[in-house]
Write a protein that holds these residues in place. Sequence first.
Motif, PDB file in Angstrom:
ATOM      1  N   SER A  26       0.800  -1.228   0.000  1.00  0.00           N
ATOM      2  CA  SER A  26       0.000   0.000   0.000  1.00  0.00           C
ATOM      3  C   SER A  26       0.833   1.278   0.000  1.00  0.00           C
ATOM      4  CB  SER A  26      -0.942   0.004   1.207  1.00  0.00           C
ATOM      5  OG  SER A  26      -0.200  -0.155   2.397  1.00  0.00           O
ATOM      6  N   SER A  27       2.129   1.180   0.322  1.00  0.00           N
ATOM      7  CA  SER A  27       2.976   2.369   0.341  1.00  0.00           C
ATOM      8  C   SER A  27       4.438   1.952   0.239  1.00  0.00           C
ATOM      9  CB  SER A  27       2.740   3.190   1.610  1.00  0.00           C
ATOM     10  OG  SER A  27       3.061   2.425   2.747  1.00  0.00           O
ATOM     11  N   CYS A  29       8.765   3.148   1.151  1.00  0.00           N
ATOM     12  CA  CYS A  29       9.720   3.945   1.922  1.00  0.00           C
ATOM     13  C   CYS A  29      11.095   3.678   1.338  1.00  0.00           C
ATOM     14  CB  CYS A  29       9.665   3.524   3.387  1.00  0.00           C
ATOM     15  SG  CYS A  29      10.892   4.307   4.446  1.00  0.00           S
ATOM     16  N   TYR A  40       8.902   5.748  10.137  1.00  0.00           N
ATOM     17  CA  TYR A  40       7.922   5.685   9.044  1.00  0.00           C
ATOM     18  C   TYR A  40       6.781   4.730   9.389  1.00  0.00           C
ATOM     19  CZ  TYR A  40       6.189   4.128   4.498  1.00  0.00           C
ATOM     20  OH  TYR A  40       5.399   3.755   3.447  1.00  0.00           O
ATOM     21  N   SER A  41       7.082   3.526   9.749  1.00  0.00           N
ATOM     22  CA  SER A  41       6.183   2.472  10.238  1.00  0.00           C
ATOM     23  C   SER A  41       4.778   2.410   9.648  1.00  0.00           C
ATOM     24  CB  SER A  41       6.095   2.533  11.767  1.00  0.00           C
ATOM     25  OG  SER A  41       5.345   3.613  12.214  1.00  0.00           O
ATOM     26  N   LYS A  42       4.653   1.948   8.427  1.00  0.00           N
ATOM     27  CA  LYS A  42       3.355   1.682   7.810  1.00  0.00           C
ATOM     28  C   LYS A  42       3.271   0.199   7.479  1.00  0.00           C
ATOM     29  CE  LYS A  42       2.177   6.064   5.976  1.00  0.00           C
ATOM     30  NZ  LYS A  42       1.147   6.700   5.264  1.00  0.00           N
ATOM     31  N   ASP A  43       2.102  -0.380   7.696  1.00  0.00           N
ATOM     32  CA  ASP A  43       1.897  -1.790   7.377  1.00  0.00           C
ATOM     33  C   ASP A  43       1.821  -2.013   5.876  1.00  0.00           C
ATOM     34  OD1 ASP A  43       1.817  -2.342  10.051  1.00  0.00           O
ATOM     35  OD2 ASP A  43      -0.357  -2.475  10.170  1.00  0.00           O
ATOM     36  N   SER A  45       4.019  -2.344   3.452  1.00  0.00           N
ATOM     37  CA  SER A  45       4.768  -1.442   2.592  1.00  0.00           C
ATOM     38  C   SER A  45       5.975  -2.152   1.998  1.00  0.00           C
ATOM     39  CB  SER A  45       5.206  -0.195   3.377  1.00  0.00           C
ATOM     40  OG  SER A  45       6.037  -0.561   4.444  1.00  0.00           O
ATOM     41  N   ILE A 115       3.823  11.685   6.981  1.00  0.00           N
ATOM     42  CA  ILE A 115       4.154  11.087   8.278  1.00  0.00           C
ATOM     43  C   ILE A 115       3.361  11.764   9.354  1.00  0.00           C
ATOM     44  CG2 ILE A 115       6.002  10.801   9.963  1.00  0.00           C
ATOM     45  CD1 ILE A 115       7.907  10.386   7.679  1.00  0.00           C
TER      46      ILE A 115
END
Length: 115
Positions: A26-27, A29, A40-43, A45, A115
């Motif tokens: 979904s994203s 980094c 940053y910590s997005k699931d 990714s 962020i």
Amino acid sequence: MTVEDIRKILGAKVLVGEEHLSEEVSSACGSDMMSDVLAYSKDHSVLLTGLCNPQVVRTAEMLDIVCIVFVRGKKPDEAMLSMAAERGIILLSTGHRMFSACGMLYEAGLHGGAI
């Protein structure tokens, strides 16, 4: 976007996790500093990095990062390949530089978000 889409866009080689290429991402980094990645910590990714050490896999595991793309043709050693395989993390390698690879994915619709 799926990891297979990312592989095609970047012309990347699958190092580990070919059976998981249908995973959704979904994203994205891009960083060589794992402290920035932790912030940053997005699931679900993808992480693009030129850093090639076990800390990258450990960081990805903590943050539920689906895929790590090593830029500039970097290739992890056997220990890292095994570590990623055990944790179900897909590893790809591309010859593109980080700036170019991030731009290609952004242009294809994969964004990092605020962020």
